[in-house]
Write a protein that holds these residues in place. Structure first.
Motif, mmCIF file in Angstrom:
data_model
loop_
_atom_site.group_PDB
_atom_site.id
_atom_site.type_symbol
_atom_site.label_atom_id
_atom_site.label_comp_id
_atom_site.label_asym_id
_atom_site.label_seq_id
_atom_site.Cartn_x
_atom_site.Cartn_y
_atom_site.Cartn_z
ATOM 1 N N ASP A 19 45.471 9.899 -104.222
ATOM 2 C CA ASP A 19 46.822 9.505 -103.809
ATOM 3 C C ASP A 19 47.567 10.775 -103.379
ATOM 4 N N GLU A 20 47.870 10.887 -102.103
ATOM 5 C CA GLU A 20 48.489 12.103 -101.570
ATOM 6 C C GLU A 20 49.884 12.334 -102.134
ATOM 7 N N THR A 21 50.524 11.258 -102.620
ATOM 8 C CA THR A 21 51.888 11.409 -103.160
ATOM 9 C C THR A 21 51.888 11.875 -104.610
ATOM 10 N N ALA A 22 50.730 11.842 -105.261
ATOM 11 C CA ALA A 22 50.663 12.207 -106.675
ATOM 12 C C ALA A 22 50.349 13.675 -106.845
ATOM 13 N N GLY A 23 50.790 14.223 -107.969
ATOM 14 C CA GLY A 23 50.414 15.586 -108.319
ATOM 15 C C GLY A 23 49.086 15.580 -109.056
ATOM 16 N N ARG A 24 48.813 16.680 -109.745
ATOM 17 C CA ARG A 24 47.617 16.713 -110.580
ATOM 18 C C ARG A 24 47.769 15.711 -111.719
ATOM 19 N N VAL A 25 46.663 15.073 -112.078
ATOM 20 C CA VAL A 25 46.680 14.092 -113.161
ATOM 21 C C VAL A 25 45.593 14.435 -114.161
ATOM 22 N N LEU A 26 46.003 14.665 -115.402
ATOM 23 C CA LEU A 26 45.073 14.883 -116.502
ATOM 24 C C LEU A 26 44.974 13.610 -117.336
ATOM 25 N N VAL A 27 43.768 13.260 -117.745
ATOM 26 C CA VAL A 27 43.554 12.129 -118.640
ATOM 27 C C VAL A 27 42.955 12.662 -119.936
ATOM 28 N N THR A 60 47.815 9.802 -120.073
ATOM 29 C CA THR A 60 47.839 10.330 -118.717
ATOM 30 C C THR A 60 48.966 11.335 -118.588
ATOM 31 N N ILE A 61 48.656 12.530 -118.083
ATOM 32 C CA ILE A 61 49.656 13.574 -117.889
ATOM 33 C C ILE A 61 49.695 13.918 -116.404
ATOM 34 N N ALA A 62 50.866 13.692 -115.805
ATOM 35 C CA ALA A 62 51.066 14.056 -114.390
ATOM 36 C C ALA A 62 51.699 15.438 -114.336
ATOM 37 N N TRP A 64 36.840 14.696 -123.259
ATOM 38 C CA TRP A 64 38.050 14.507 -124.052
ATOM 39 C C TRP A 64 39.312 14.809 -123.242
ATOM 40 N N GLU A 65 39.218 15.676 -122.255
ATOM 41 C CA GLU A 65 40.320 15.888 -121.317
ATOM 42 C C GLU A 65 39.706 16.219 -119.960
ATOM 43 N N GLU A 66 40.161 15.532 -118.929
ATOM 44 C CA GLU A 66 39.616 15.772 -117.589
ATOM 45 C C GLU A 66 40.703 15.586 -116.540
ATOM 46 N N GLU A 67 40.527 16.266 -115.424
ATOM 47 C CA GLU A 67 41.453 16.118 -114.302
ATOM 48 C C GLU A 67 40.866 15.123 -113.324
ATOM 49 N N MET A 68 41.676 14.139 -112.965
ATOM 50 C CA MET A 68 41.202 13.111 -112.052
ATOM 51 C C MET A 68 41.124 13.655 -110.633
ATOM 52 N N ASP A 69 40.191 13.127 -109.870
ATOM 53 C CA ASP A 69 40.143 13.444 -108.442
ATOM 54 C C ASP A 69 41.386 12.891 -107.766
ATOM 55 N N ARG A 70 41.959 13.671 -106.865
ATOM 56 C CA ARG A 70 43.192 13.238 -106.186
ATOM 57 C C ARG A 70 42.840 12.349 -105.003
#
Length: 479
Positions: free
Chosen positions: A132-140, A476-478, A124-130
């Motif tokens: 993209d080096e320019t992106a921060g943490r991403v929660l879906v 998506t939450i950055a 129901w909520e997970e953190e994506m594997d990084r």
């Protein structure tokens, strides 16, 4: 006699705006089964308002997935305790043979279990594997779509209702169920079980209503998602309304499924399989196999065996232990099926058995004769249009390629199958047929697997994990 003189609105039994009660009569002999409240536009307004408040302000969407699963599990257990009562009432209301309603009521626990497994496994909520080096943490996050209007037909009321309501509730949605007047009693009974299971106030409403009220519901600005099972024509109307309002929509619509019988098929197994694939629930089933495509070398033999099958099916009182096919649900449905039989005769198809006459001794109900047509061309109306009754057409073919072309030459794409001793060829054929489900030698389907159609048979899928995702929005939450 059963009497539901109130509507189930937001978890409360509420006086309807319309004081006149709906008479629910048996399609077998027109006897009075019971009286029920019938919803109109003011009742829809109250139900949607309750669902809206429960979703926007109430606890249900904010509960943990495990807490919602616990409530649905209680519902499953309570439902199972009343399965025999539910089967009896369904048979009384819509004429489905008691063997079928008993099997369905029992099987619905398995359907609910499949959704519970999917909900338990869902991230129901997970953190994506990084990557993209320019992106921060991403929660879906997977969040509920909102207030759901579940609109169902009369032929399988609880199956059609729960295949929408259970995944919607597990996702955190609130639901307004709109049922057909024919099934007013058995669908209102669901309100009792939802209350006992502990579903919070506002989360569920049950509204038996006519088509005008149904259109009012799906057009209501408080509805976020429409889940519909019914005719393709009605689905087209709903899709157009949803499109104008940008509502989410899933549609499980009609079918004209083809069973391909290759030259190496076991015809005895075919006949036993088609007894259920073609004639279960009085053949009032969207997924029924009603076009039988037979290799020319086995054609006469197959027609003879199908004739014997159809003439062996007992038609009559749906409560009788030996009845396989009961009445059609309404007078207009009976006349619709009879008119298609007359059309087939006019089109030049060979009437092998059956016919447009009402079965002798059953004139007091909405009965039709199970009917078999041979020497049918796939362009005939009886081969192209959904009859929704016990009418089979048999079409010859010369090779696999022609069989595939005929099977795909349909506006529908819901189900179908192939009968053969060659599994390799069976899978080759299955991969070429444009349908959402397809069986080899009548193999049963898994309730964890997606169900739905191509083309005019619908949009979206039901059952299992895929069915659960129909009631989810992705966020998506950055960080």
């Amino acid at each position: 006699m059963i009497n539901y003189d109130k509507l189930y609105i937001g978890g409360r039994w509420t006086e309807p705006a319309k004081t006149e009660l709906l008479e629910v009569r048996s399609p077998h002999d027109r006897s009075l089964v019971g009286l029920a409240a019938e919803a109109t536009a003011p009742d829809v307004d109250r139900a949607v308002a309750a669902a809206r408040e429960a979703f926007d302000e109430g606890p249900w969407p904010l509960m943990t997935p495990a807490e919602r699963q616990e409530v649905v599990t209680r519902f499953r257990d309570l439902y199972a305790e009343r399965a025999e009562e539910i089967a009896d009432l369904t048979t009384a209301e819509n004429g489905s043979a008691r063997w079928f309603t008993g099997w369905t009521a029992s099987a619905l626990s398995q359907q609910t279990d499949a959704f519970l497994r999917a909900a338990a496994a869902m991230k129901w909520e997970e953190e994506m594997d990084r990557t993209d080096e320019t992106a921060g943490r991403v929660l879906v996050r997977r969040e509920p779509v909102g207030v759901v209007a579940a609109v169902i037909p009369w032929n399988a009321p609880h199956q059609s209702a729960l295949v929408k309501m259970v995944p919607a509730l597990l996702a955190g949605c609130t639901v307004v169920l709109k049922s057909s007047p024919e099934n007013a009693l058995v669908t209102l009974l669901l309100g009792e079980i939802f209350t006992e299971a502990g579903v919070p106030e506002g989360v569920v409403s049950v509204l038996p209503a006519d088509r005008e009220t149904s259109e009012y519901l799906i057009s209501h600005p408080g509805i976020d998602k429409i889940a519909f099972t019914g005719s393709t024509r009605a689905g087209q109307t709903i899709a157009s309304i949803a499109g104008r309002q940008l509502k989410r929509v899933s549609l499980e619509l009609g079918g004209k499924s083809a069973a391909i019988v290759r030259e190496d098929a076991d015809l005895d197994a075919l006949v036993e399989g088609l007894k259920f694939l073609s004639f279960a629930n009085n053949a009032e089933a969207c997924v029924a196999h009603t076009r039988i495509l037979v290799h020319r070398s086995r054609y006469d033999e197959a027609v003879a065996k199908l004739k014997d099958l159809i003439e062996s099916l007992t038609v009559g009182d749906p409560f009788a232990a030996d009845t396989f096919i009961g009445p059609m649900v309404r007078a207009d449905q009976q006349q619709r099926v009879r008119s298609y039989i007359e059309t087939g005769i006019r089109e030049g198809a060979r009437l092998v058995t059956g016919g447009p006459e009402v079965p002798e001794g059953l004139e007091g109900g909405y009965y039709v004769k199970p009917t078999l047509f041979a020497d049918v061309d796939n362009s005939m109306r009886i081969a192209q249009e959904e009859i929704f009754g016990p009418v089979l057409v048999v079409i010859p073919f010369d090779d696999d390629d022609q069989a595939v072309r005929i099977a795909n030459d349909s506006p529908y794409g819901l189900g179908g199958g192939v009968w053969t001793a060659d599994e390799t060829r069976a899978l080759e054929i299955a991969r070429r047929i444009r349908t959402g489900t397809f069986s080899v030698n009548g193999a049963p389907f898994s309730l964890d697997a997606p169900f739905g159609g191509f083309k005019n048979s619908g949009i979206g899928r039901e059952f299992g994990a895929v069915g659960l995702t129909q009631y989810i929005e992705y966020k998506t939450i950055a960080v």
